[in-house]
Scaffold this active site. Structure first.
Site, PDB file in Angstrom:
ATOM      1  N   SER A 305      -0.849   4.754   8.230  1.00  0.00           N
ATOM      2  CA  SER A 305      -1.612   5.339   7.124  1.00  0.00           C
ATOM      3  C   SER A 305      -2.932   5.948   7.598  1.00  0.00           C
ATOM      4  CB  SER A 305      -1.822   4.270   6.049  1.00  0.00           C
ATOM      5  OG  SER A 305      -2.393   4.794   4.891  1.00  0.00           O
ATOM      6  N   ASP A 316      -4.654  16.449  16.770  1.00  0.00           N
ATOM      7  CA  ASP A 316      -4.418  17.840  16.367  1.00  0.00           C
ATOM      8  C   ASP A 316      -5.620  18.733  16.669  1.00  0.00           C
ATOM      9  OD1 ASP A 316      -1.930  17.178  15.511  1.00  0.00           O
ATOM     10  OD2 ASP A 316      -2.319  17.443  13.372  1.00  0.00           O
ATOM     11  N   LYS A 330       3.602   6.368   8.452  1.00  0.00           N
ATOM     12  CA  LYS A 330       3.409   6.304   6.999  1.00  0.00           C
ATOM     13  C   LYS A 330       2.590   7.523   6.562  1.00  0.00           C
ATOM     14  CE  LYS A 330       1.599   3.421   3.235  1.00  0.00           C
ATOM     15  NZ  LYS A 330       0.577   4.355   2.729  1.00  0.00           N
TER      16      LYS A 330
END
Length: 533
Positions: A305, A316, A330
């Site tokens: 999460s 990223d 998740k």
């Protein structure tokens, strides 16, 4: 709150029998259905359920606890959606508050089961239990005069918790003493720290351990970071952010933490809901504290999460090297809403997408197997995305680390010793006969100490588990001495220096932290990992 629904199956059979009676009894009086869809719609099932309850209320042979049955029914129905959509009754409010804020009313101590007894595992420093003199290993005998023998940890915990300012009397027996002691403890509001440890792992490399994303998680990270930066004995040249086994929490806190390390206005996460007007885009809205500090983020299969938002966004944006195992996967966002009678529902409201555009949800709950089970999205069905520097990353299966490392595997013998509480009991005994130990960084057990531990293990020599795992007790105690000694030192450090002392010892032995330090020291390698391959 998701409870044990073992009684749900029985209730369903009762309702099915009742439905049969209802449908047969009313077949002549009900209008025929012209809808060719063989499945009843939700409203029709609600009507049927109402009539079934009325019938059972009048005709069922025994009295029915409808509150309990329907509570189980609500949880069973929600579980069909996904494991994260949960119902919280009025009685569950304290757990809901603890989950979102990390706060509860109580005495501030971890407890654990030891046979028929519940014992103190770790009294938090400067909290009521520790201030009353309780130690790890103390056996809880009674609370407010009610015997606690043969009670579970959940039952004892319920007695220990309560409104801040209220008092309780706790009777306990300390190991290696004969007298029962009773202390009066005043409960306080206990705030669990999201940052459980921070410190230095080398002269220039700092370490921060974040265990949860409660509403004060970002403040904890910020405070730790500023404290480390202000340390005049060290020069901050690299940071290890440990998110291992962190199950996540509040999305907003994840965004604030990323904000400390990337330029203002950087994308962190986008949530996409059922309706477009409920979509949200989260960007950093403050200037970073350390925009260029080399970083390694540690993750494992228990990182989920919000942990995946932080590690995935840093990956990223090519801002940090992610090291460890593939994360849990998740990619679902939960929201909460109040329901009648002071109840709450936590429901899955959106999916989240990190800066590259990928969603890392690993399990497709919308497509279940015939037996009700769900499976992970196969790697062959995942898609390629790209980081800011053009590196390939994939969706659909958690965050794949930039540097994969194997988990540290505990030996069977050490696992056995911990399961039988021998390591715990040894540390308790050590604390009883030693008033103090050297500073945690200088503490090591002696040959005599280890010999004593071996003596505590010898009565277990004929245990069936030793045969099952092919453990040669005498041989393994000798060959695994280094691993076992490190575990004993960590457990003993907990007795004198609390969680921070134990964590220091763990980090000292942690191969993943050692790998992170190696990467941060090798600037050429660090930069090459974050460049396009």
């Amino acid at each position: 709150m998701r409870k044990n629904t073992c009684g749900t199956a029985r209730m369903i059979w009762v309702l099915l029998l009742a439905l049969t009676c209802v449908l047969q009894a009313n077949a002549q009086s009900q209008p025929s259905r012209t809808n060719k869809d063989p499945h009843l719609d939700a409203q029709q099932y609600m009507d049927i359920l109402g009539q079934a309850i009325t019938l059972l209320q009048d005709r069922y042979v025994d009295s029915i606890n409808w509150s309990k049955a329907l509570y189980a029914g609500i949880n069973a129905a929600l579980y069909e959606l996904d494991p994260y959509t949960e119902f919280y009754s009025e009685e569950d409010q304290n757990e809901w508050k603890t989950m979102t804020t990390g706060e509860y009313g109580g005495v501030g101590a971890l407890i654990q089961q030891d046979g028929d007894t519940v014992i103190i595992a770790n009294p938090y420093p400067e909290k009521p239990a520790a201030q009353a003199g309780l130690r790890a290993g103390d056996a809880i005998l009674a609370i407010d005069g009610e015997p606690m023998l043969k009670k579970t940890t959940a039952q004892v915990s319920e007695k220990l918790r309560g409104e801040a300012g209220t008092t309780l009397k706790l009777s306990f027996l300390r190991p290696y003493t004969d007298s029962v002691q009773t202390v009066e403890i005043t409960r306080k509001k206990i705030a669990l720290d999201a940052v459980t440890y921070y410190g230095w792992v080398s002269d220039s490399i700092a370490y921060i351990q974040l265990e949860q994303f409660t509403d004060k998680a970002s403040l904890g990270v910020q405070s730790a970071l500023l404290d480390l930066r202000a340390d005049t004995k060290h020069t901050l040249g690299g940071l290890v952010l440990d998110l291992r086994s962190n199950p996540g929490g509040l999305v907003e806190e994840a965004v604030k933490i990323v904000s400390m390390f990337v330029p203002k206005g950087s994308p962190v996460v986008e949530t996409k809901a059922k309706l477009s007007q409920w979509n949200s885009t989260f960007r950093t809205n403050t200037h970073p504290i350390e925009p260029n500090l080399p970083m390694v983020v540690l993750v494992d299969r228990g990182s989920a999460s919000a942990s995946e938002i932080v590690s995935g966004a840093m990956q990223d944006l090519d801002r940090a090297v992610v090291l460890g195992e593939r994360t849990f996967g998740k990619g679902l966002v939960q929201s909460s809403a109040s329901l009648p009678y002071n109840t709450i529902i936590k429901y899955t409201s959106a999916k989240y997408y990190i800066p590259s555009g990928r969603c890392i949800q690993a399990i497709d709950y919308s497509h279940r197997n015939e037996d009700g089970s769900v499976g992970r999205i196969p790697d062959s069905l995942t898609h390629v995305f790209h980081t800011a520097h053009g590196r390939e990353v994939r969706d659909g299966g958690g965050i794949q680390p930039d540097v994969a490392v194997k988990p540290q595997v505990m030996s069977h013998l050490l696992w056995f010793a911990m399961q039988k509480n021998v390591t715990f009991d040894f540390a308790t005994r050590y604390r009883h006969f030693h008033d103090s130990i050297p500073p945690v960084e200088d503490f090591h057990i002696t040959d005599e100490d280890y010999k004593e531990f071996c003596g505590m293990m010898s009565p277990w020599g004929k245990d069936s588990l030793l045969k099952e795992y092919r453990i040669d007790l005498a041989h393994d105690l000798d060959s695994l001495r280094s691993e076992i000694s490190e575990a004993l030192e960590s457990e003993i450090a907990l007795r004198y220096y609390s969680t921070k002392g134990r964590t220091y010892k763990y980090i000292e032995q942690d191969l993943w932290v050692a790998k992170a330090k190696e990467i941060l020291r090798d600037k050429k390698r660090y930069k090459s990992i974050l460049k396009q391959k």
